[in-house]
Design a protein around this motif. Structure first.
Motif, PDB file in Angstrom:
ATOM      1  N   VAL A 148      45.246  46.515  35.726  1.00 55.90           N
ATOM      2  CA  VAL A 148      43.729  45.992  35.887  1.00 55.90           C
ATOM      3  C   VAL A 148      43.216  46.220  37.378  1.00 55.90           C
ATOM      4  CG1 VAL A 148      42.825  43.863  36.140  1.00 55.90           C
ATOM      5  CG2 VAL A 148      44.352  44.102  34.273  1.00 55.90           C
ATOM      6  N   PRO A 149      43.882  46.102  38.462  1.00 58.88           N
ATOM      7  CA  PRO A 149      43.367  46.631  39.614  1.00 58.88           C
ATOM      8  C   PRO A 149      42.768  47.991  39.817  1.00 58.88           C
ATOM      9  CG  PRO A 149      45.440  45.685  39.947  1.00 58.88           C
ATOM     10  CD  PRO A 149      45.479  45.906  38.481  1.00 58.88           C
ATOM     11  N   ARG A 150      43.709  49.012  39.022  1.00 55.56           N
ATOM     12  CA  ARG A 150      43.086  50.244  38.938  1.00 55.56           C
ATOM     13  C   ARG A 150      41.991  50.616  38.133  1.00 55.56           C
ATOM     14  NH1 ARG A 150      48.714  51.402  37.868  1.00 55.56           N
ATOM     15  NH2 ARG A 150      48.006  51.713  35.780  1.00 55.56           N
ATOM     16  N   ALA A 151      41.673  49.957  37.059  1.00 58.21           N
ATOM     17  CA  ALA A 151      40.577  49.991  36.244  1.00 58.21           C
ATOM     18  C   ALA A 151      39.291  49.235  37.050  1.00 58.21           C
ATOM     19  CB  ALA A 151      40.840  49.229  34.834  1.00 58.21           C
ATOM     20  N   LEU A 152      39.401  48.308  37.474  1.00 62.05           N
ATOM     21  CA  LEU A 152      38.353  47.637  38.280  1.00 62.05           C
ATOM     22  C   LEU A 152      37.953  48.471  39.521  1.00 62.05           C
ATOM     23  CD1 LEU A 152      39.483  43.919  37.956  1.00 62.05           C
ATOM     24  CD2 LEU A 152      37.973  45.085  36.872  1.00 62.05           C
ATOM     25  N   ALA A 153      38.773  48.944  40.189  1.00 58.24           N
ATOM     26  CA  ALA A 153      38.548  49.925  41.183  1.00 58.24           C
ATOM     27  C   ALA A 153      37.827  51.270  40.688  1.00 58.24           C
ATOM     28  CB  ALA A 153      39.799  50.569  42.051  1.00 58.24           C
ATOM     29  N   LEU A 154      38.092  51.798  39.777  1.00 53.78           N
ATOM     30  CA  LEU A 154      37.418  53.024  39.241  1.00 53.78           C
ATOM     31  C   LEU A 154      36.217  52.631  38.545  1.00 53.78           C
ATOM     32  CD1 LEU A 154      40.328  54.682  37.217  1.00 53.78           C
ATOM     33  CD2 LEU A 154      39.066  55.484  39.175  1.00 53.78           C
ATOM     34  N   ALA A 155      35.786  51.248  38.226  1.00 51.91           N
ATOM     35  CA  ALA A 155      34.768  50.903  37.666  1.00 51.91           C
ATOM     36  C   ALA A 155      33.776  50.480  38.937  1.00 51.91           C
ATOM     37  CB  ALA A 155      34.829  49.551  36.703  1.00 51.91           C
ATOM     38  N   GLY A 156      34.289  50.569  40.260  1.00 51.92           N
ATOM     39  CA  GLY A 156      33.380  50.210  41.346  1.00 51.92           C
ATOM     40  C   GLY A 156      33.285  48.787  41.390  1.00 51.92           C
ATOM     41  N   ILE A 157      34.291  47.852  40.818  1.00 53.81           N
ATOM     42  CA  ILE A 157      34.460  46.675  40.954  1.00 53.81           C
ATOM     43  C   ILE A 157      35.131  46.119  42.225  1.00 53.81           C
ATOM     44  CG2 ILE A 157      35.000  44.143  39.939  1.00 53.81           C
ATOM     45  CD1 ILE A 157      32.557  45.661  38.475  1.00 53.81           C
ATOM     46  N   ASP A 158      34.405  45.188  43.335  1.00 54.06           N
ATOM     47  CA  ASP A 158      35.114  44.712  44.356  1.00 54.06           C
ATOM     48  C   ASP A 158      36.001  43.539  44.109  1.00 54.06           C
ATOM     49  OD1 ASP A 158      35.930  43.404  46.672  1.00 54.06           O
ATOM     50  OD2 ASP A 158      34.090  43.513  47.716  1.00 54.06           O
ATOM     51  N   ARG A 159      37.304  43.576  43.825  1.00 48.14           N
ATOM     52  CA  ARG A 159      38.066  42.673  43.220  1.00 48.14           C
ATOM     53  C   ARG A 159      38.194  41.700  44.449  1.00 48.14           C
ATOM     54  NH1 ARG A 159      43.501  42.579  42.626  1.00 48.14           N
ATOM     55  NH2 ARG A 159      43.847  44.132  44.127  1.00 48.14           N
ATOM     56  N   THR A 160      38.184  41.899  45.560  1.00 48.16           N
ATOM     57  CA  THR A 160      38.122  40.660  46.625  1.00 48.16           C
ATOM     58  C   THR A 160      36.992  39.699  46.321  1.00 48.16           C
ATOM     59  OG1 THR A 160      39.276  41.994  48.412  1.00 48.16           O
ATOM     60  CG2 THR A 160      38.096  40.148  49.056  1.00 48.16           C
ATOM     61  N   ASP A 161      35.628  40.289  45.849  1.00 44.27           N
ATOM     62  CA  ASP A 161      34.618  39.410  45.939  1.00 44.27           C
ATOM     63  C   ASP A 161      34.705  38.869  44.534  1.00 44.27           C
ATOM     64  OD1 ASP A 161      31.657  39.055  46.259  1.00 44.27           O
ATOM     65  OD2 ASP A 161      31.514  39.982  44.435  1.00 44.27           O
ATOM     66  N   LEU A 162      35.313  39.398  43.566  1.00 42.18           N
ATOM     67  CA  LEU A 162      35.398  39.007  42.176  1.00 42.18           C
ATOM     68  C   LEU A 162      36.383  37.660  42.332  1.00 42.18           C
ATOM     69  CD1 LEU A 162      34.341  39.021  39.462  1.00 42.18           C
ATOM     70  CD2 LEU A 162      36.328  40.780  38.976  1.00 42.18           C
ATOM     71  N   ARG A 163      37.527  37.716  43.066  1.00 45.59           N
ATOM     72  CA  ARG A 163      38.364  36.775  43.430  1.00 45.59           C
ATOM     73  C   ARG A 163      37.709  35.471  44.018  1.00 45.59           C
ATOM     74  NH1 ARG A 163      42.784  40.766  44.676  1.00 45.59           N
ATOM     75  NH2 ARG A 163      41.913  40.532  46.872  1.00 45.59           N
ATOM     76  N   ALA A 164      36.890  35.834  45.127  1.00 44.18           N
ATOM     77  CA  ALA A 164      36.132  34.733  45.777  1.00 44.18           C
ATOM     78  C   ALA A 164      34.850  34.210  44.985  1.00 44.18           C
ATOM     79  CB  ALA A 164      35.234  35.640  47.007  1.00 44.18           C
ATOM     80  N   ARG A 165      34.516  34.985  44.184  1.00 43.15           N
ATOM     81  CA  ARG A 165      33.430  34.164  43.109  1.00 43.15           C
ATOM     82  C   ARG A 165      34.120  33.592  42.133  1.00 43.15           C
ATOM     83  NH1 ARG A 165      29.269  38.642  40.410  1.00 43.15           N
ATOM     84  NH2 ARG A 165      28.821  39.907  42.554  1.00 43.15           N
TER      85      ARG A 165
END
Length: 160
Positions: A133-150
């Motif tokens: 999941v972290p690798r897939a989101l990074a490759l998709a350009g998703i900021d996990r820190t922002d997504l977690r904050a949301r």
């Protein structure tokens, strides 16, 4: 059975379907993420879709992660014409390690079972520092820190 029990049961069942379609023997965190992305009507689903992560988007990100992982060891899937996995309707995937950890992390983030909501499960998936999941989101350009904050913000504002 409580509302959250029904929800978790539904997400695990959807995860089983996703794992079966992938030809997997285990329901992992990415299968649960696909399940959340495919299940309308919850704050967790709204967080994902607001970030541009509908089910098809999550699937594309996971496919890209798979290709990227193979490329890291010198395998170019396009060069070999690899077939898609063959779903086995008889296969009964069990909850895998990353899926179990995601659920445990989600439960631990709630103050108690009565406070547990769908966004806790999403947050449990997003809290993983390593893995598919972290690798897939990074490759998709998703900021996990922002997504977690949301997701945390949604937990503070919305019940479901």
């Amino acid at each position: 059975m409580s509302r959250i029990d029904h929800y978790i049961d539904a997400i695990i069942k959807r995860g089983i379907t996703e794992a079966r379609e992938d030809g997997s023997t285990a329901v992992e965190a990415h299968h649960l993420l696909l399940g959340i992305a495919a299940t309308d009507g919850t704050a967790a689903h709204r967080v994902l879709t607001a970030a541009g992560l509908g089910r098809a988007d999550v699937r594309r990100a996971l496919d890209r992660e798979f290709e990227h992982s193979l490329a890291a060891v010198g395998v170019q899937p396009a060069a070999y014409g690899l077939p898609r996995p063959s779903p086995d309707p008889e296969r009964k995937p069990k909850l895998g390690a990353s899926g179990r950890l995601a659920i445990e992390r989600g439960f631990a983030l709630a103050t108690g079972k009565r406070d547990l909501r769908p966004a806790h499960l999403l947050l449990g998936i997003l809290e993983a520092e390593v893995g598919t999941v972290p690798r897939a989101l990074a490759l998709a350009g998703i900021d996990r820190t922002d997504l977690r904050a949301r997701t945390r913000d949604t937990l503070a504002r919305e019940a479901w």
